[in-house]
Design a protein around this motif. Structure first.
Motif, mmCIF file in Angstrom:
data_model
loop_
_atom_site.group_PDB
_atom_site.id
_atom_site.type_symbol
_atom_site.label_atom_id
_atom_site.label_comp_id
_atom_site.label_asym_id
_atom_site.label_seq_id
_atom_site.Cartn_x
_atom_site.Cartn_y
_atom_site.Cartn_z
ATOM 1 N N THR A 79 0.849 -1.194 0.000
ATOM 2 C CA THR A 79 0.000 0.000 0.000
ATOM 3 C C THR A 79 0.883 1.241 0.000
ATOM 4 N N ALA A 80 0.518 2.203 -0.838
ATOM 5 C CA ALA A 80 1.256 3.468 -0.884
ATOM 6 C C ALA A 80 0.263 4.621 -0.857
ATOM 7 N N LEU A 81 0.607 5.643 -0.076
ATOM 8 C CA LEU A 81 -0.174 6.876 -0.032
ATOM 9 C C LEU A 81 0.680 8.001 -0.588
ATOM 10 N N CYS A 82 0.044 8.874 -1.334
ATOM 11 C CA CYS A 82 0.733 10.057 -1.845
ATOM 12 C C CYS A 82 -0.102 11.283 -1.518
ATOM 13 N N ASN A 83 0.485 12.204 -0.751
ATOM 14 C CA ASN A 83 -0.104 13.524 -0.567
ATOM 15 C C ASN A 83 0.612 14.435 -1.554
ATOM 16 N N GLY A 84 -0.161 15.098 -2.405
ATOM 17 C CA GLY A 84 0.477 15.896 -3.435
ATOM 18 C C GLY A 84 -0.263 17.175 -3.742
ATOM 19 N N GLU A 85 0.340 17.914 -4.637
ATOM 20 C CA GLU A 85 -0.269 19.143 -5.144
ATOM 21 C C GLU A 85 -0.045 19.170 -6.648
ATOM 22 N N VAL A 86 -1.116 19.457 -7.394
ATOM 23 C CA VAL A 86 -1.051 19.409 -8.849
ATOM 24 C C VAL A 86 -1.888 20.543 -9.444
ATOM 25 N N ARG A 87 -1.383 21.117 -10.514
ATOM 26 C CA ARG A 87 -2.178 22.057 -11.305
ATOM 27 C C ARG A 87 -2.849 21.239 -12.396
ATOM 28 N N ILE A 88 -4.170 21.376 -12.502
ATOM 29 C CA ILE A 88 -4.936 20.629 -13.492
ATOM 30 C C ILE A 88 -5.568 21.611 -14.473
ATOM 31 N N GLN A 89 -5.331 21.360 -15.750
ATOM 32 C CA GLN A 89 -5.966 22.141 -16.810
ATOM 33 C C GLN A 89 -6.863 21.177 -17.577
ATOM 34 N N VAL A 90 -8.174 21.487 -17.587
ATOM 35 C CA VAL A 90 -9.158 20.571 -18.146
ATOM 36 C C VAL A 90 -10.338 21.359 -18.690
ATOM 37 N N VAL A 91 -10.964 20.816 -19.703
ATOM 38 C CA VAL A 91 -12.225 21.367 -20.200
ATOM 39 C C VAL A 91 -13.306 20.374 -19.776
ATOM 40 N N VAL A 92 -14.300 20.864 -19.042
ATOM 41 C CA VAL A 92 -15.390 20.026 -18.558
ATOM 42 C C VAL A 92 -16.685 20.532 -19.178
ATOM 43 N N LYS A 93 -17.291 19.680 -20.005
ATOM 44 C CA LYS A 93 -18.546 20.029 -20.690
ATOM 45 C C LYS A 93 -18.449 21.408 -21.359
ATOM 46 N N GLY A 94 -17.329 21.663 -22.022
ATOM 47 C CA GLY A 94 -17.143 22.887 -22.781
ATOM 48 C C GLY A 94 -16.569 24.055 -22.008
ATOM 49 N N GLY A 95 -16.445 23.939 -20.689
ATOM 50 C CA GLY A 95 -15.908 25.036 -19.879
ATOM 51 C C GLY A 95 -14.488 24.754 -19.430
ATOM 52 N N ALA A 96 -13.579 25.679 -19.756
ATOM 53 C CA ALA A 96 -12.174 25.509 -19.381
ATOM 54 C C ALA A 96 -11.983 25.773 -17.891
ATOM 55 N N LYS A 97 -11.196 24.908 -17.256
ATOM 56 C CA LYS A 97 -10.855 25.052 -15.847
ATOM 57 C C LYS A 97 -9.350 24.934 -15.710
ATOM 58 N N ASP A 98 -8.794 25.750 -14.841
ATOM 59 C CA ASP A 98 -7.361 25.756 -14.568
ATOM 60 C C ASP A 98 -7.229 26.021 -13.073
ATOM 61 N N PHE A 99 -6.833 25.002 -12.313
ATOM 62 C CA PHE A 99 -6.827 25.140 -10.863
ATOM 63 C C PHE A 99 -5.731 24.285 -10.243
ATOM 64 N N VAL A 100 -5.462 24.560 -8.987
ATOM 65 C CA VAL A 100 -4.512 23.778 -8.205
ATOM 66 C C VAL A 100 -5.304 22.965 -7.195
#
Length: 127
Positions: A79-100
Motif C-alpha cells: 500500500t502506498a499513499l501520496c499527498n500531493g499538489e497538482v495544477r490541473i488544466q481541463v475542459v469540462v462540458k465545454g468550460g475551461a478550468k485551470d486550478f490547483v
C-alpha cells in the motif's frame, strides 16, 4: 524509510496515468486503476472506475495538462499513499478550468503491479 526505487516506480506509473487521461487512452487507464477504484474530484463528485474512465475517454473531461508541484510518499508493503499538489488544466462540458488541487492518492500493489485505488482532491483557493 521508503525505498527511493519504489517511489521512482510509483511516480513513473502515476505520470503514465496522467498521460493516459490526457491521451484518452482507455486501455492504459483500465490497467492502472484498481477494479474498485474511487475518484473524488475537488467538486465532491464521486466516480467509480467505469464512470471515470468513460468520462475521461469520451471528452466529458478533456484533460490538457497535469503539472505536479509536489508529491510526498509513504509506502507500507503493498500500500502506498501520496499527498500531493497538482495544477490541473481541463475542459469540462465545454468550460475551461485551470486550478490547483491538493490530493491524497492510494496505490495498491496487485499481481499486475501498482494500481491506483483512490483519489481525493481539495481545491486550493486562488490567491
Amino acid at each position: 524509510m521508503t525505498d527511493p526505487r519504489t517511489i521512482a516506480e510509483l511516480e513513473a506509473i502515476d505520470d503514465r496515468r496522467a498521460a493516459a487521461a490526457i491521451a484518452k487512452d482507455r486501455a492504459t487507464l483500465e490497467a492502472l486503476l484498481t477494479d474498485d477504484m474511487r475518484y473524488v474530484h475537488s467538486s465532491a463528485t464521486v466516480e467509480d472506475k467505469a464512470t471515470y474512465i468513460d468520462r475521461a475517454c469520451t471528452g466529458w473531461y478533456d484533460y490538457k495538462a497535469f503539472t505536479v508541484a509536489k508529491r510526498d510518499w509513504r509506502v507500507w508493503n503493498d500500500t502506498a499513499l501520496c499527498n500531493g499538489e497538482v495544477r490541473i488544466q481541463v475542459v469540462v462540458k465545454g468550460g475551461a478550468k485551470d486550478f490547483v488541487s491538493r490530493y491524497l492518492q492510494v496505490w495498491r500493489r496487485e499481481p499486475q503491479g501498482w494500481r491506483m485505488a483512490s483519489w481525493q482532491s481539495t481545491l486550493v483557493p486562488a490567491a
